[in-house]
Write an enzyme that holds these catalytic residues in place. Structure first.
Site, mmCIF file in Angstrom:
data_model
loop_
_atom_site.group_PDB
_atom_site.id
_atom_site.type_symbol
_atom_site.label_atom_id
_atom_site.label_comp_id
_atom_site.label_asym_id
_atom_site.label_seq_id
_atom_site.Cartn_x
_atom_site.Cartn_y
_atom_site.Cartn_z
ATOM 1 N N GLN A 70 -17.331 -7.478 15.074
ATOM 2 C CA GLN A 70 -17.486 -9.052 14.917
ATOM 3 C C GLN A 70 -18.129 -9.689 13.892
ATOM 4 O O GLN A 70 -18.325 -8.701 13.041
ATOM 5 C CB GLN A 70 -18.700 -9.809 15.757
HETATM 6 N N1 LIG Z 1 -5.235 -4.407 28.077
HETATM 7 C C1 LIG Z 1 -5.278 -3.887 27.702
HETATM 8 N N2 LIG Z 1 -6.768 -4.095 27.225
HETATM 9 C C2 LIG Z 1 -7.632 -3.748 26.512
HETATM 10 C C3 LIG Z 1 -7.000 -2.286 25.669
HETATM 11 N N3 LIG Z 1 -8.072 -1.240 24.589
HETATM 12 C C4 LIG Z 1 -9.205 -2.289 25.269
HETATM 13 N N4 LIG Z 1 -8.920 -3.450 25.818
HETATM 14 C C5 LIG Z 1 -9.437 -4.419 26.155
HETATM 15 O O1 LIG Z 1 -10.336 -5.182 24.957
HETATM 16 C C6 LIG Z 1 -11.296 -5.512 25.408
HETATM 17 C C7 LIG Z 1 -12.510 -5.033 23.882
HETATM 18 O O2 LIG Z 1 -12.270 -3.457 23.882
HETATM 19 P P1 LIG Z 1 -13.390 -3.175 23.126
HETATM 20 O O3 LIG Z 1 -12.881 -1.315 23.027
HETATM 21 O O4 LIG Z 1 -14.631 -3.280 23.795
HETATM 22 O O5 LIG Z 1 -12.430 -3.715 21.518
HETATM 23 P P2 LIG Z 1 -13.449 -2.757 20.371
HETATM 24 O O6 LIG Z 1 -12.792 -3.019 19.695
HETATM 25 O O7 LIG Z 1 -14.468 -1.970 20.510
HETATM 26 O O8 LIG Z 1 -14.658 -4.244 20.099
HETATM 27 P P3 LIG Z 1 -15.950 -4.513 19.708
HETATM 28 O O9 LIG Z 1 -16.911 -3.433 19.534
HETATM 29 O O10 LIG Z 1 -16.585 -5.647 19.568
HETATM 30 O O11 LIG Z 1 -15.780 -4.444 17.924
HETATM 31 C C8 LIG Z 1 -12.441 -4.964 27.011
HETATM 32 O O12 LIG Z 1 -11.957 -6.019 27.545
HETATM 33 C C9 LIG Z 1 -10.797 -4.133 26.441
HETATM 34 O O13 LIG Z 1 -10.964 -3.789 28.371
HETATM 35 C C10 LIG Z 1 -5.487 -1.899 26.323
HETATM 36 O O14 LIG Z 1 -4.824 -0.871 25.796
HETATM 37 N N5 LIG Z 1 -4.914 -3.161 26.652
#
Ligand SMILES: Nc1nc2c(ncn2[C@@H]2O[C@H](COP(=O)(O)OP(=O)(O)OP(=O)(O)O)[C@@H](O)[C@H]2O)c(=O)[nH]1
Ligand SMILES: [Mg+2]
Length: 207
Positions: A70
């Site tokens: 974020q």
């Molecule tokens: N359709 C889809 N959704 C995904 C995929 N990978 C993650 N998501 C979705 O994207 C959203 C964010 O995923 P996170 O893994 O929390 O993302 P992050 O990069 O760790 O985000 P921060 O912790 O805020 O930095 C979640 O709702 C997941 O389910 C993917 O390969 N395909």
């Protein structure tokens, strides 16, 4: 014995790598890591600080730092740069609106002195989404071919289906191992190639 040799020997003994997972919020960093560890990916919340996990691949232990993306958290990324062997930059391929922000943040990282030697793997995640940007579109939007300061690759993947994750991580481990352990001090997997002989920038076809 030179300092570099001592460092290499110690690294070779421990067979460890320090890997940073970074990228904008919602890119899928935490989901990718959970998928790689075969954990449940149905309930994932935004990372407000960082998570540490380990993955063992090809005989190497990867100490992975998954840091929240974020905007308010990005200034803290620098706290994790020290001794980083590789950066995995995760991109939400469906997030066209923030692709330019994504590129600026990546450029900022690559300018960091403490990340100077780190290998870069860009994961074009969420390829399962309808209308996701292709690997080539993301490569160009992020202007990856102009990167000569780091050895890099871009792979498309989906944390949901798992497609492309293993291939990307396998490349990363080979690449870092080749750079850190090329002088044969470790008795492990065959080194890839001396860093000096490798091209500065590489690109693979879509997974
Ligand atoms: N359709 C889809 N959704 C995904 C995929 N990978 C993650 N998501 C979705 O994207 C959203 C964010 O995923 P996170 O893994 O929390 O993302 P992050 O990069 O760790 O985000 P921060 O912790 O805020 O930095 C979640 O709702 C997941 O389910 C993917 O390969 N395909
Ligand atoms: Mg997260």
């Amino acid at each position: 014995m030179g300092l570099l040799t001592i460092i290499r020997k110690n690294k070779a003994k421990s067979r460890e790598m320090r890997v940073l997972f970074l990228g904008l919020d919602n890119a899928g960093k935490t989901t990718i890591l959970k998928k790689l560890r075969s954990e449940d990916i149905s309930t994932i919340s935004p990372t407000l600080g960082f998570n540490i996990s380990t993955l063992v691949r090809d005989g190497y232990t990867l100490n992975i730092w998954d840091v929240g993306g974020q905007k308010t958290l990005r200034p803290y990324w620098r706290n994790y740069f020290e001794s980083t062997d590789a950066v995995v930059w995760v991109v939400d391929s469906g997030d066209r609106l923030r692709m330019s922000d994504c590129g600026s943040e990546l450029r900022g990282l690559l300018g960091e002195e403490r990340l100077a030697g780190a290998t870069l793997l860009v994961f074009a995640n969420k390829q399962d989404l309808f209308g996701a940007m292709s690997l080539e579109e993301i490569r160009d939007a992020l202007d990856l071919p102009s990167i000569v300061s780091h050895r890099w690759i871009i792979r498309s993947c989906s944390a949901y289906t798992g497609t492309g994750l293993d291939e990307g991580m396998d490349w990363l481990v080979k690449e870092v191992a080749g750079r850190l352990y090329w002088n044969g001090l470790s008795a492990g997997p065959t080194p890839v190639q001396p860093a000096a002989d490798a091209a500065p920038a590489r690109l693979t076809a879509d997974a």
